[in-house]
Every structure is written in C-alpha cells, then in structure tokens.
Motif scaffolding. Sequence first.
Motif, PDB file in Angstrom:
ATOM      1  N   UNK A  41       0.812  -1.439  -0.192  1.00 45.33           N
ATOM      2  CA  UNK A  41      -0.044  -0.085   0.010  1.00 45.33           C
ATOM      3  C   UNK A  41       0.802   1.351  -0.034  1.00 45.33           C
ATOM      4  N   UNK A  42       0.238   2.406  -0.341  1.00 41.31           N
ATOM      5  CA  UNK A  42       0.858   3.632  -0.365  1.00 41.31           C
ATOM      6  C   UNK A  42       1.364   3.945   1.188  1.00 41.31           C
ATOM      7  N   UNK A  43       2.538   4.649   1.180  1.00 38.24           N
ATOM      8  CA  UNK A  43       3.301   4.743   2.464  1.00 38.24           C
ATOM      9  C   UNK A  43       2.391   5.874   3.400  1.00 38.24           C
ATOM     10  N   UNK A  44       1.787   6.570   2.852  1.00 37.38           N
ATOM     11  CA  UNK A  44       0.707   7.472   3.653  1.00 37.38           C
ATOM     12  C   UNK A  44      -0.105   6.752   4.144  1.00 37.38           C
ATOM     13  N   UNK A  45      -0.455   5.672   3.980  1.00 38.20           N
ATOM     14  CA  UNK A  45      -1.516   5.059   4.882  1.00 38.20           C
ATOM     15  C   UNK A  45      -1.048   4.839   6.180  1.00 38.20           C
ATOM     16  N   UNK A  46       0.255   5.005   6.256  1.00 36.46           N
ATOM     17  CA  UNK A  46       0.748   4.814   7.769  1.00 36.46           C
ATOM     18  C   UNK A  46       1.374   6.116   8.254  1.00 36.46           C
ATOM     19  N   UNK A  47       0.902   7.094   7.782  1.00 34.87           N
ATOM     20  CA  UNK A  47       1.606   8.320   8.163  1.00 34.87           C
ATOM     21  C   UNK A  47       0.790   8.931   9.428  1.00 34.87           C
ATOM     22  N   UNK A  48       1.236   8.929  10.570  1.00 32.50           N
ATOM     23  CA  UNK A  48       0.746   9.498  11.974  1.00 32.50           C
ATOM     24  C   UNK A  48       0.013   8.518  12.393  1.00 32.50           C
ATOM     25  N   UNK A  49      -0.709   8.559  13.356  1.00 34.89           N
ATOM     26  CA  UNK A  49      -1.458   7.584  14.132  1.00 34.89           C
ATOM     27  C   UNK A  49      -2.652   6.948  13.285  1.00 34.89           C
ATOM     28  N   UNK A  50      -2.479   5.605  13.350  1.00 32.32           N
ATOM     29  CA  UNK A  50      -3.564   4.844  12.441  1.00 32.32           C
ATOM     30  C   UNK A  50      -5.130   5.028  13.015  1.00 32.32           C
ATOM     31  N   UNK A  51      -5.828   5.130  11.954  1.00 36.32           N
ATOM     32  CA  UNK A  51      -7.356   5.272  12.523  1.00 36.32           C
ATOM     33  C   UNK A  51      -8.187   3.912  12.507  1.00 36.32           C
ATOM     34  N   UNK A  52      -7.564   3.164  12.115  1.00 33.45           N
ATOM     35  CA  UNK A  52      -8.203   1.869  12.123  1.00 33.45           C
ATOM     36  C   UNK A  52      -7.431   0.505  12.767  1.00 33.45           C
ATOM     37  N   UNK A  53      -7.946  -0.555  13.080  1.00 34.04           N
ATOM     38  CA  UNK A  53      -7.131  -1.612  13.742  1.00 34.04           C
ATOM     39  C   UNK A  53      -6.174  -2.197  12.681  1.00 34.04           C
ATOM     40  N   UNK A  54      -6.498  -2.402  11.425  1.00 33.03           N
ATOM     41  CA  UNK A  54      -5.474  -2.818  10.637  1.00 33.03           C
ATOM     42  C   UNK A  54      -4.397  -2.009  10.148  1.00 33.03           C
TER      43      UNK A  54
END
Length: 409
Positions: A41-54
């Motif tokens: 996935x795009x690295x920005x999915x993991x930018x900062x605090x995650x919003x979901x469990x996955x």
Amino acid sequence: MPGPLAGIRVLDFTAVVSGPFATMFLADQGADVLKIEPIGGDSVRRSGAPLDKAGEFSALFISSNRGKRSLSIDMKSDAGREVLAKLVSRADVVVQNFRPGAMERLGLGPEELRARDPRLIYVSISGVGDTGPYVKKRVYDPIIQGLSGFADIQSQAVTNRPQMIRTIVADKTTSIFTAQAVSSALYAREKTGQGDHIQVAMLDVMLSYLWPEGMTQYTVVGAEPAEVGPNDRPDLVFKTSDGYITAGTLSDSEWQGFCRASGDPELAADARFATQRSRTVNATARIHKMGEYIAQRSTAEWLERLDANDVPCAPILRRGEIIANEQVVARKLIAEFDQPTVGRVRQPKPAARFERSEAEIGGPAPRVGEHSRDVLLDLGYSAGDIDRMIADKVVRVASSEGDASVSIK
C-alpha cells in the motif's frame, strides 16, 4: 448528475501527496480514478496515528485519496506488467510521481505508452524536473520551500532567519496546477485528437506561485536591490482584548473606515498614513498603530465596528473553531461520510462548484486492493487466474474483515 469528467479513466501511479491530491480533484469531478498501489500500500496510509485496527488508514491518506478505487499489484512481476499494460490501453490519463527514470525501467515511460496510444495524456510530477544538477535528489515539501524562496519570505523579523510554512504548501499547490493541466490537455485532445506528456515540477510550480508579489523586487531586469534587508514588516494579526482578528487598510476608504472605527479623530490627520503610497512606505508604523487601538476592545466589538465602516476584517480562527464557524456552516463547506473500518469522517466539499455537472465527493478512500478483484475480472481474468495471482503475491485483495495476508508495519 455526473461530474464534468465523467467517463474519463485515470490510472494513478502516485504516492504521498502531490500526485494523490491532484487525482483526487479529478475524482471529485467525476473521473474514474484507479489507484495503483504496491502490495504493502501507499506509505501515506501509515502516516501518523492509525485510524483503524488494520493500520490501513491515516487522516492524510483519506484526505488525499477519497473517491478512488485501489488495485494493489506487484508492478515488477511479469503478470503485474501484463495487467498494467491492459489497464493503460483503456486509460485516458496516466499520472505518476516516481523519481525520474523509474517508470521507464518498468516499461511504463511516456514515450513507450504514448507510442501505443497517441491519445493518452501522460503526467509526470517531480520535485525539480528531469534535468539539472538536482535531478537525482530525493525531494519533499521542505526542500522546495527552501529552494523556491518560501522559507525566505517567511523570515523572522530582525534576525532574518528563514522559516518554513507549517503546511505542505508545495505538494498541495503542485496538485492544483496538475489537475488544471490535465483538464486543459483533455480539452486540447477533443480538438486535435492528440494526447500529451505533461511535466509538472514542484520547484517550477512554487516559483510561479510566489512570483506576483513575492518577487516584485526582481521583476525588472537591472533594477534588483543591492541588498535585501530583514523582513521587518509585522503581519496582519492583531490581538484584541479577548482574541485575535485580521484587518486590511490598503485603500483610502478602508483606512478612513478604520479611523472612524477607532473613535480617535486625530488618527485620520496623521500625515504618515494619508495616502495609499504613504501607508505602504510606513506600513510597519501603520500596523503597529492599528495594533494599539485594536488591543483596547474585544474581538466582537472590533468586528462590528469594522464591518460597519466597510473595512475588510475577520476573526482569526483556531483550527478547532473552523467547523462551527457561521460562514463555513452557512456554505455547507464540510461533508461527512462513513469511512469503512474507520467510522464517520469529515472532508471539505470540492471548492469548484459547477451549476450543470456538479462535482462531489465520490465516496470514501479505498482499502489496499479493495477493487483488485473487480478490476481484474473487468479485464477478462477468470476467478482462477485471480486466485493464482493472489497466491503468488502478484495481487493483493482486501478481505471483508481486514486483510491478514499482508502485515503492515
């Protein structure tokens, strides 16, 4: 009604913000934007605090990728390249922001793809372009702020120490320039039948953006200043007795209105501020003088006085106050929708409003590979073919309960 770009197919090979934000605007205006993501996935999915469990969604990712579909694929595999070749043959627009040369190594460069389809509009977004001594630099927003003069124009008073703008202004402005260029290329294609290769460099964009008022001293050749002093003019942030406002007094009528609002008849007689030119020359003194008056009353009282005298003014809102601001609410500028695995989210509505072909948020941001199976089926692959691709880790498909096949760290 469908947006003005309904029927346009966009392949989005971009990551981070400059590219995804641009293609999101196209999606808002009705284009079918397919985001091509690596297996992780795009690295920005993991930018900062995650919003979901996955760990698939960050706020930045949602705000740059809403309304798109996602195909998660290994672009370096033979099977992956075959899939991408089929998708390109159906696309109207390809957008990529890899470092120069990366797409060519994958067999997806502009010359190769446009030789197959002259109607294709191919967009290359880069940091500093594809020539020059900086071409191999890894570039992010602060690099461009430093190179383009933005950090200098924000310099501290007295010390003249450059400062960064605290938002990714270069990335986001490049996105707007890119989306506009794509629209122009689509219009030109309607007239000529030919596509184009559009190159947008962040450095080029920000020089263009800064120039009109930020480079006035360098506009006339041969009239450049021998030395530029510190940026000692204060900004237009005024502290009231209970908050902050901003106000402008450039024209004669605006200054006279401020003088009336101040309640001090002597202020209008001050020769330093009598004309527009003198107010510009004596801007520091004028702004400090305004600050002295404004500090004596509340925000509400000053806004009432300034509005009554037709002086441009507004409260300076904290970010937590924006959503409930009366103008924002009246214009219905903020939309809400359900983001799967995250919950209810807010997004600003598309800023350009079309009377006939309305632009609108096309839906939530996609999960990694959420549409992989549908895309492959549409290309003619069988269910068995797709299962083999998944088993071979050529393609990632999001499951209904979260994809456990790939861990995101």
